[in-house]
Write a protein that holds these residues in place. Structure first.
Motif, mmCIF file in Angstrom:
data_model
loop_
_atom_site.group_PDB
_atom_site.id
_atom_site.type_symbol
_atom_site.label_atom_id
_atom_site.label_comp_id
_atom_site.label_asym_id
_atom_site.label_seq_id
_atom_site.Cartn_x
_atom_site.Cartn_y
_atom_site.Cartn_z
ATOM 1 N N LEU A 107 -21.910 -66.201 20.477
ATOM 2 C CA LEU A 107 -20.765 -65.318 20.651
ATOM 3 C C LEU A 107 -20.795 -64.678 22.035
ATOM 4 C CD1 LEU A 107 -18.216 -64.060 19.517
ATOM 5 C CD2 LEU A 107 -19.639 -62.282 18.461
ATOM 6 N N ARG A 108 -21.950 -64.236 22.473
ATOM 7 C CA ARG A 108 -22.055 -63.643 23.823
ATOM 8 C C ARG A 108 -21.641 -64.648 24.897
ATOM 9 N NH1 ARG A 108 -24.089 -58.683 24.313
ATOM 10 N NH2 ARG A 108 -25.375 -57.900 22.619
ATOM 11 N N TYR A 109 -22.106 -65.877 24.773
ATOM 12 C CA TYR A 109 -21.815 -66.910 25.758
ATOM 13 C C TYR A 109 -20.309 -67.182 25.858
ATOM 14 C CZ TYR A 109 -21.839 -71.419 28.145
ATOM 15 O OH TYR A 109 -21.603 -72.434 29.032
ATOM 16 N N HIS A 110 -19.628 -67.201 24.718
ATOM 17 C CA HIS A 110 -18.205 -67.546 24.684
ATOM 18 C C HIS A 110 -17.293 -66.320 24.777
ATOM 19 C CE1 HIS A 110 -20.078 -71.232 23.052
ATOM 20 N NE2 HIS A 110 -19.157 -71.790 23.821
ATOM 21 N N SER A 111 -17.834 -65.198 25.225
ATOM 22 C CA SER A 111 -17.062 -63.969 25.406
ATOM 23 C C SER A 111 -17.120 -63.557 26.873
ATOM 24 C CB SER A 111 -17.660 -62.838 24.555
ATOM 25 O OG SER A 111 -17.711 -63.203 23.203
ATOM 26 N N HIS A 112 -16.012 -63.061 27.367
ATOM 27 C CA HIS A 112 -15.982 -62.600 28.741
ATOM 28 C C HIS A 112 -16.466 -61.160 28.868
ATOM 29 C CE1 HIS A 112 -13.223 -66.049 28.642
ATOM 30 N NE2 HIS A 112 -13.764 -66.288 29.822
ATOM 31 N N ARG A 113 -16.303 -60.392 27.800
ATOM 32 C CA ARG A 113 -16.784 -59.009 27.761
ATOM 33 C C ARG A 113 -17.152 -58.657 26.326
ATOM 34 N NH1 ARG A 113 -16.296 -59.379 32.516
ATOM 35 N NH2 ARG A 113 -15.561 -57.892 34.039
ATOM 36 N N VAL A 114 -18.163 -57.796 26.199
ATOM 37 C CA VAL A 114 -18.498 -57.172 24.922
ATOM 38 C C VAL A 114 -18.363 -55.671 25.130
ATOM 39 C CG1 VAL A 114 -20.270 -56.766 23.174
ATOM 40 C CG2 VAL A 114 -20.060 -59.032 24.223
ATOM 41 N N CYS A 115 -17.525 -55.043 24.314
ATOM 42 C CA CYS A 115 -17.246 -53.609 24.412
ATOM 43 C C CYS A 115 -17.644 -52.937 23.104
ATOM 44 C CB CYS A 115 -15.758 -53.389 24.678
ATOM 45 S SG CYS A 115 -15.172 -54.198 26.187
ATOM 46 N N HIS A 116 -17.679 -51.604 23.147
ATOM 47 C CA HIS A 116 -18.105 -50.857 21.963
ATOM 48 C C HIS A 116 -16.989 -50.039 21.322
ATOM 49 C CE1 HIS A 116 -21.996 -52.382 22.854
ATOM 50 N NE2 HIS A 116 -22.043 -51.753 24.006
ATOM 51 N N SER A 117 -15.783 -50.182 21.827
ATOM 52 C CA SER A 117 -14.625 -49.538 21.187
ATOM 53 C C SER A 117 -13.378 -50.339 21.552
ATOM 54 C CB SER A 117 -14.459 -48.091 21.659
ATOM 55 O OG SER A 117 -13.971 -48.050 22.998
ATOM 56 N N PHE A 118 -12.347 -50.172 20.746
ATOM 57 C CA PHE A 118 -11.095 -50.871 21.038
ATOM 58 C C PHE A 118 -10.435 -50.311 22.290
ATOM 59 C CE2 PHE A 118 -11.715 -51.856 16.540
ATOM 60 C CZ PHE A 118 -11.691 -53.237 16.629
ATOM 61 N N ALA A 119 -10.549 -49.011 22.516
ATOM 62 C CA ALA A 119 -9.980 -48.417 23.735
ATOM 63 C C ALA A 119 -10.647 -49.012 24.975
ATOM 64 C CB ALA A 119 -10.137 -46.898 23.702
ATOM 65 N N GLU A 120 -11.967 -49.123 24.947
ATOM 66 C CA GLU A 120 -12.697 -49.731 26.068
ATOM 67 C C GLU A 120 -12.264 -51.186 26.251
ATOM 68 O OE1 GLU A 120 -17.238 -51.060 27.323
ATOM 69 O OE2 GLU A 120 -16.924 -50.037 25.408
ATOM 70 N N ALA A 121 -12.136 -51.916 25.153
ATOM 71 C CA ALA A 121 -11.734 -53.321 25.228
ATOM 72 C C ALA A 121 -10.346 -53.465 25.840
ATOM 73 C CB ALA A 121 -11.762 -53.954 23.837
ATOM 74 N N LEU A 122 -9.416 -52.625 25.439
ATOM 75 C CA LEU A 122 -8.058 -52.704 25.991
ATOM 76 C C LEU A 122 -8.054 -52.348 27.470
ATOM 77 C CD1 LEU A 122 -6.061 -51.269 22.969
ATOM 78 C CD2 LEU A 122 -6.285 -53.669 23.672
ATOM 79 N N ASP A 123 -8.876 -51.384 27.876
ATOM 80 C CA ASP A 123 -9.010 -51.070 29.304
ATOM 81 C C ASP A 123 -9.530 -52.285 30.062
ATOM 82 O OD1 ASP A 123 -8.092 -48.462 29.010
ATOM 83 O OD2 ASP A 123 -10.114 -47.582 29.009
ATOM 84 N N GLN A 124 -10.539 -52.940 29.508
ATOM 85 C CA GLN A 124 -11.107 -54.137 30.136
ATOM 86 C C GLN A 124 -10.078 -55.262 30.227
ATOM 87 O OE1 GLN A 124 -14.361 -54.945 31.442
ATOM 88 N NE2 GLN A 124 -14.275 -52.714 31.571
#
Length: 130
Positions: A107-124
């Motif tokens: 999963l890490r390999y096939h992900s461009h980012r790993v975040c710890h909240s949805f707000a952080e993910a949307l910012d990314q």
């Protein structure tokens, strides 16, 4: 440029309504762009007789999106398959997982980012798609 379209990828099979829908509703409320929600076709309890529809329609949804946002609340075979399918087709894959989550190297390999909240993910997502 328009905001990218996000596919809301995460466990459905074996989930309660709250587990399947609450995080998706949260993201829809936070994101200014379009989202694609596979829960609009709720096949829970009828998976065996709808295998082709579930897989083919989810694949179309992934292809129709710019970004796959993954809720890694618990392991899910379908979620993992969608991540690989999206990644191999050049889609941006952003995972949301608890800070203490044990995340597979796959999963890490096939992900461009790993975040710890949805707000952080949307910012990314916003930053990565500018």
């Amino acid at each position: 440029m328009n905001a990218p379209t996000i596919y809301l990828c995460g466990p459905i099979n074996g989930c309660t309504d709250a587990e399947a829908n609450d995080w998706r509703s949260l993201v829809k409320g936070l994101w200014s762009g379009s989202t694609i929600d596979p829960m609009r076709r709720d096949y829970r309890g009828r998976e065996a007789e709808n295998v082709r529809d579930i897989v083919e329609l989810d694949k179309i949804d992934v292809l129709s999106s710019d970004v796959v946002l993954v809720n890694y609340d618990k392991p899910s075979v379908g979620t993992s398959m969608e991540v690989l399918y999206a990644f191999e087709r050049g889609k941006l894959v952003v995972v949301v997982a608890r800070a203490d989550a044990s995340i597979s190297p796959w999963l890490r390999y096939h992900s461009h980012r790993v975040c710890h909240s949805f707000a952080e993910a949307l910012d990314q997502i916003g930053e990565l798609t500018r």
